[in-house]
Design a protein around this motif. Structure first.
Motif, PDB file in Angstrom:
ATOM      1  N   LYS A 193      81.225   7.697  32.180  1.00  0.00           N
ATOM      2  CA  LYS A 193      82.563   7.619  31.597  1.00  0.00           C
ATOM      3  C   LYS A 193      82.816   6.266  30.947  1.00  0.00           C
ATOM      4  O   LYS A 193      83.898   6.019  30.422  1.00  0.00           O
ATOM      5  CB  LYS A 193      83.611   7.882  32.681  1.00  0.00           C
ATOM      6  N   ASP A 194      81.820   5.391  30.973  1.00  0.00           N
ATOM      7  CA  ASP A 194      81.947   4.062  30.412  1.00  0.00           C
ATOM      8  C   ASP A 194      82.137   4.160  28.902  1.00  0.00           C
ATOM      9  O   ASP A 194      81.505   4.987  28.247  1.00  0.00           O
ATOM     10  CB  ASP A 194      80.674   3.262  30.719  1.00  0.00           C
ATOM     11  N   PRO A 195      83.006   3.325  28.319  1.00  0.00           N
ATOM     12  CA  PRO A 195      83.178   3.338  26.856  1.00  0.00           C
ATOM     13  C   PRO A 195      81.885   3.088  26.102  1.00  0.00           C
ATOM     14  O   PRO A 195      81.768   3.444  24.928  1.00  0.00           O
ATOM     15  CB  PRO A 195      84.173   2.188  26.625  1.00  0.00           C
ATOM     16  N   LEU A 196      80.881   2.478  26.767  1.00  0.00           N
ATOM     17  CA  LEU A 196      79.607   2.240  26.098  1.00  0.00           C
ATOM     18  C   LEU A 196      78.920   3.540  25.723  1.00  0.00           C
ATOM     19  O   LEU A 196      78.002   3.547  24.905  1.00  0.00           O
ATOM     20  CB  LEU A 196      78.682   1.414  26.998  1.00  0.00           C
ATOM     21  N   PHE A 197      79.339   4.659  26.332  1.00  0.00           N
ATOM     22  CA  PHE A 197      78.720   5.939  26.022  1.00  0.00           C
ATOM     23  C   PHE A 197      79.502   6.719  24.975  1.00  0.00           C
ATOM     24  O   PHE A 197      79.355   7.913  24.855  1.00  0.00           O
ATOM     25  CB  PHE A 197      78.570   6.770  27.299  1.00  0.00           C
ATOM     26  N   PHE A 198      80.364   6.031  24.219  1.00  0.00           N
ATOM     27  CA  PHE A 198      81.074   6.683  23.125  1.00  0.00           C
ATOM     28  C   PHE A 198      80.103   6.889  21.976  1.00  0.00           C
ATOM     29  O   PHE A 198      79.709   5.968  21.293  1.00  0.00           O
ATOM     30  CB  PHE A 198      82.245   5.817  22.657  1.00  0.00           C
ATOM     31  N   THR A 199      79.677   8.119  21.784  1.00  0.00           N
ATOM     32  CA  THR A 199      78.591   8.385  20.835  1.00  0.00           C
ATOM     33  C   THR A 199      79.085   8.485  19.402  1.00  0.00           C
ATOM     34  O   THR A 199      80.250   8.741  19.136  1.00  0.00           O
ATOM     35  CB  THR A 199      77.871   9.696  21.202  1.00  0.00           C
ATOM     36  N   SER A 200      78.166   8.280  18.512  1.00  0.00           N
ATOM     37  CA  SER A 200      78.485   8.317  17.089  1.00  0.00           C
ATOM     38  C   SER A 200      78.794   9.733  16.630  1.00  0.00           C
ATOM     39  O   SER A 200      78.128  10.687  17.004  1.00  0.00           O
ATOM     40  CB  SER A 200      77.301   7.773  16.290  1.00  0.00           C
ATOM     41  N   SER A 201      79.808   9.848  15.793  1.00  0.00           N
ATOM     42  CA  SER A 201      80.173  11.170  15.261  1.00  0.00           C
ATOM     43  C   SER A 201      79.298  11.542  14.083  1.00  0.00           C
ATOM     44  O   SER A 201      79.417  12.633  13.529  1.00  0.00           O
ATOM     45  CB  SER A 201      81.642  11.168  14.826  1.00  0.00           C
ATOM     46  N   VAL A 202      78.377  10.645  13.710  1.00  0.00           N
ATOM     47  CA  VAL A 202      77.539  10.900  12.535  1.00  0.00           C
ATOM     48  C   VAL A 202      76.710  12.160  12.709  1.00  0.00           C
ATOM     49  O   VAL A 202      76.597  12.977  11.805  1.00  0.00           O
ATOM     50  CB  VAL A 202      76.624   9.687  12.263  1.00  0.00           C
ATOM     51  N   PHE A 203      76.113  12.307  13.918  1.00  0.00           N
ATOM     52  CA  PHE A 203      75.247  13.472  14.099  1.00  0.00           C
ATOM     53  C   PHE A 203      75.769  14.417  15.170  1.00  0.00           C
ATOM     54  O   PHE A 203      75.240  15.491  15.342  1.00  0.00           O
ATOM     55  CB  PHE A 203      73.818  13.043  14.430  1.00  0.00           C
ATOM     56  N   LEU A 204      76.832  14.030  15.908  1.00  0.00           N
ATOM     57  CA  LEU A 204      77.420  14.955  16.875  1.00  0.00           C
ATOM     58  C   LEU A 204      78.501  15.759  16.178  1.00  0.00           C
ATOM     59  O   LEU A 204      79.688  15.645  16.467  1.00  0.00           O
ATOM     60  CB  LEU A 204      78.001  14.183  18.074  1.00  0.00           C
ATOM     61  N   ASN A 205      78.078  16.571  15.243  1.00  0.00           N
ATOM     62  CA  ASN A 205      79.025  17.300  14.404  1.00  0.00           C
ATOM     63  C   ASN A 205      79.171  18.754  14.814  1.00  0.00           C
ATOM     64  O   ASN A 205      79.666  19.561  14.048  1.00  0.00           O
ATOM     65  CB  ASN A 205      78.609  17.199  12.929  1.00  0.00           C
ATOM     66  N   SER A 206      78.726  19.095  16.026  1.00  0.00           N
ATOM     67  CA  SER A 206      78.877  20.467  16.497  1.00  0.00           C
ATOM     68  C   SER A 206      78.960  20.470  18.015  1.00  0.00           C
ATOM     69  O   SER A 206      78.446  19.557  18.673  1.00  0.00           O
ATOM     70  CB  SER A 206      77.683  21.323  16.045  1.00  0.00           C
ATOM     71  N   PRO A 207      79.623  21.479  18.584  1.00  0.00           N
ATOM     72  CA  PRO A 207      79.700  21.574  20.052  1.00  0.00           C
ATOM     73  C   PRO A 207      78.323  21.619  20.713  1.00  0.00           C
ATOM     74  O   PRO A 207      78.146  21.125  21.818  1.00  0.00           O
ATOM     75  CB  PRO A 207      80.461  22.885  20.269  1.00  0.00           C
ATOM     76  N   LYS A 208      77.349  22.200  20.022  1.00  0.00           N
ATOM     77  CA  LYS A 208      76.000  22.288  20.581  1.00  0.00           C
ATOM     78  C   LYS A 208      75.398  20.900  20.763  1.00  0.00           C
ATOM     79  O   LYS A 208      74.776  20.606  21.784  1.00  0.00           O
ATOM     80  CB  LYS A 208      75.109  23.138  19.674  1.00  0.00           C
ATOM     81  N   ARG A 209      75.596  20.049  19.769  1.00  0.00           N
ATOM     82  CA  ARG A 209      75.046  18.697  19.868  1.00  0.00           C
ATOM     83  C   ARG A 209      75.804  17.857  20.902  1.00  0.00           C
ATOM     84  O   ARG A 209      75.209  16.999  21.554  1.00  0.00           O
ATOM     85  CB  ARG A 209      75.058  18.017  18.492  1.00  0.00           C
ATOM     86  N   VAL A 210      77.082  18.106  21.024  1.00  0.00           N
ATOM     87  CA  VAL A 210      77.855  17.410  22.061  1.00  0.00           C
ATOM     88  C   VAL A 210      77.326  17.779  23.443  1.00  0.00           C
ATOM     89  O   VAL A 210      77.130  16.921  24.316  1.00  0.00           O
ATOM     90  CB  VAL A 210      79.354  17.753  21.950  1.00  0.00           C
ATOM     91  N   ALA A 211      77.074  19.071  23.652  1.00  0.00           N
ATOM     92  CA  ALA A 211      76.547  19.540  24.936  1.00  0.00           C
ATOM     93  C   ALA A 211      75.161  18.956  25.202  1.00  0.00           C
ATOM     94  O   ALA A 211      74.864  18.512  26.321  1.00  0.00           O
ATOM     95  CB  ALA A 211      76.484  21.074  24.950  1.00  0.00           C
ATOM     96  N   ALA A 212      74.310  18.929  24.171  1.00  0.00           N
ATOM     97  CA  ALA A 212      72.966  18.377  24.340  1.00  0.00           C
ATOM     98  C   ALA A 212      73.027  16.884  24.629  1.00  0.00           C
ATOM     99  O   ALA A 212      72.254  16.359  25.439  1.00  0.00           O
ATOM    100  CB  ALA A 212      72.130  18.642  23.085  1.00  0.00           C
ATOM    101  N   SER A 213      73.962  16.194  23.987  1.00  0.00           N
ATOM    102  CA  SER A 213      74.127  14.767  24.239  1.00  0.00           C
ATOM    103  C   SER A 213      74.575  14.517  25.677  1.00  0.00           C
ATOM    104  O   SER A 213      74.135  13.550  26.313  1.00  0.00           O
ATOM    105  CB  SER A 213      75.154  14.176  23.265  1.00  0.00           C
ATOM    106  N   ALA A 214      75.417  15.396  26.205  1.00  0.00           N
ATOM    107  CA  ALA A 214      75.850  15.268  27.600  1.00  0.00           C
ATOM    108  C   ALA A 214      74.664  15.429  28.547  1.00  0.00           C
ATOM    109  O   ALA A 214      74.573  14.748  29.581  1.00  0.00           O
ATOM    110  CB  ALA A 214      76.919  16.306  27.909  1.00  0.00           C
ATOM    111  N   MET A 215      73.742  16.325  28.201  1.00  0.00           N
ATOM    112  CA  MET A 215      72.547  16.491  29.024  1.00  0.00           C
ATOM    113  C   MET A 215      71.688  15.232  28.992  1.00  0.00           C
ATOM    114  O   MET A 215      71.128  14.804  30.019  1.00  0.00           O
ATOM    115  CB  MET A 215      71.743  17.700  28.528  1.00  0.00           C
ATOM    116  N   ILE A 216      71.587  14.601  27.814  1.00  0.00           N
ATOM    117  CA  ILE A 216      70.851  13.345  27.692  1.00  0.00           C
ATOM    118  C   ILE A 216      71.487  12.275  28.583  1.00  0.00           C
ATOM    119  O   ILE A 216      70.793  11.499  29.257  1.00  0.00           O
ATOM    120  CB  ILE A 216      70.813  12.859  26.232  1.00  0.00           C
ATOM    121  N   MET A 217      72.812  12.242  28.622  1.00  0.00           N
ATOM    122  CA  MET A 217      73.503  11.288  29.472  1.00  0.00           C
ATOM    123  C   MET A 217      73.207  11.564  30.942  1.00  0.00           C
ATOM    124  O   MET A 217      73.076  10.639  31.753  1.00  0.00           O
ATOM    125  CB  MET A 217      75.005  11.345  29.190  1.00  0.00           C
TER     126      MET A 217
END
Length: 301
Positions: A193-217
């Motif tokens: 939940k740290d602000p350092l994990f605020f990801t770039s919107s450049v490539f997180l342009n879909s719910p699928k990528r948001v979900a995959a990014s959460a798995m990476i976290m």
């Protein structure tokens, strides 16, 4: 003959060597490639991209997390990820396509496969699994019939349940102990939940990528937790300590404090020769309690 300035290259490693070593000990790259496949003509395969994301995610830079090539500019990218890999290969397009591929394969399957394999390699016991029921609810209207009901409600009682019904195998006290142990896991999620994990919107342009990014976290947390656990176990076995941020000895350091201790470590390349600079005696001492996969990035084995 004195080397020309053009022949000298200085790149940052900092604590990234520790993170890369933990990933290697988990066989993270191999596990991901085994699941999603790889191609011999790829400059950087899916497993290496995921490793790069974890290096970035655990970079603890003082700016929002950007999972793209700028993070790796100035870092020993080839040393950390593999021969021939450079920052420009970690562009938004490549990262976005890897996130899409992870989602299409199945995020749960990827995470569980990697996590179970890592747990076995690090000797983590898996005697129980915790089910967080905080999202469960019951609909309907209920009226407290007596003052006793009101007092029970005020007492804040809660229910602990288990599917192990044999009391000789798991007593009520054991259930409570297991429940309390869950707190250490939940504390680990704070840094997600740290602000350092605020990801770039450049490539997180879909719910699928948001979900995959959460798995990476989640994988970042797994790497962090395994590394911290392994370090503390090594210190305990050796009956040794390392200094914390206040300069006081501790046998239970946080991995984040170790990361901060490893700032400004560089890989210096002169022609075909490589060496690590700023590897002080304190840092060398700390690395004694990490495995060979971590130490190799600091050219200690």
């Amino acid at each position: 003959m004195t080397a020309s300035p053009l022949d000298i290259r200085v790149q940052d490693i900092d604590h990234c060597g520790i993170v890369a070593g933990i990933c290697d000990e988990m066989e993270l790259v191999e596990q991901i490639n085994r699941l999603l496949g790889s191609h011999p003509q790829e400059i950087i395969n899916v497993g290496q991209v995921v490793k790069a994301m974890i290096l970035n995610g655990l970079g603890f830079v003082s700016a929002p997390l950007y999972l793209f090539e700028k993070f790796f500019i100035g870092k020993a990218t080839e040393h950390l990820l593999g021969e021939g890999i450079h920052p420009e290969h970690l562009n938004d397009d490549r990262l976005g396509r890897v996130l899409d591929k992870l989602y299409s394969f199945g995020l749960t399957e990827v995470f569980v496969t990697v996590a179970l394999s890592a747990a076995r390699k690090f000797g983590v016991k898996m005697d129980s699994l915790h089910l967080d029921s905080s999202s469960f609810h019951v609909d309907g209207d209920y009226t407290l019939q007596t003052p006793i009901d009101i007092e029970v409600q005020r007492a804040g009682r809660f229910l602990l349940a288990t599917n192990v019904l044999d009391a000789s195998e798991l007593s009520d006290d054991d259930v409570l102990i297991e429940y309390k142990a869950q707190q250490s896991t939940e504390r680990g999620f704070r840094f997600l939940k740290d602000p350092l994990f605020f990801t770039s919107s450049v490539f997180l342009n879909s719910p699928k990528r948001v979900a995959a990014s959460a798995m990476i976290m989640g994988l970042c947390l797994l790497v962090y937790s395994l590394g911290q656990r392994a370090l503390r176990q090594a210190l305990d076995r050796a009956k040794k300590t390392i200094d914390n941020q206040l300069g006081k000895p501790t046998a239970a350091p946080t991995l984040r404090s170790v990361f901060q201790c490893f700032m400004s470590i560089h890989l210096v390349s002169v022609a075909q020769s490589k060496q690590i600079t700023n590897l002080t005696s304190e840092r060398h001492w700390i690395l004694n309690f990490f495995g060979a996969p971590c130490r190799k990035y600091y050219l200690l084995c």
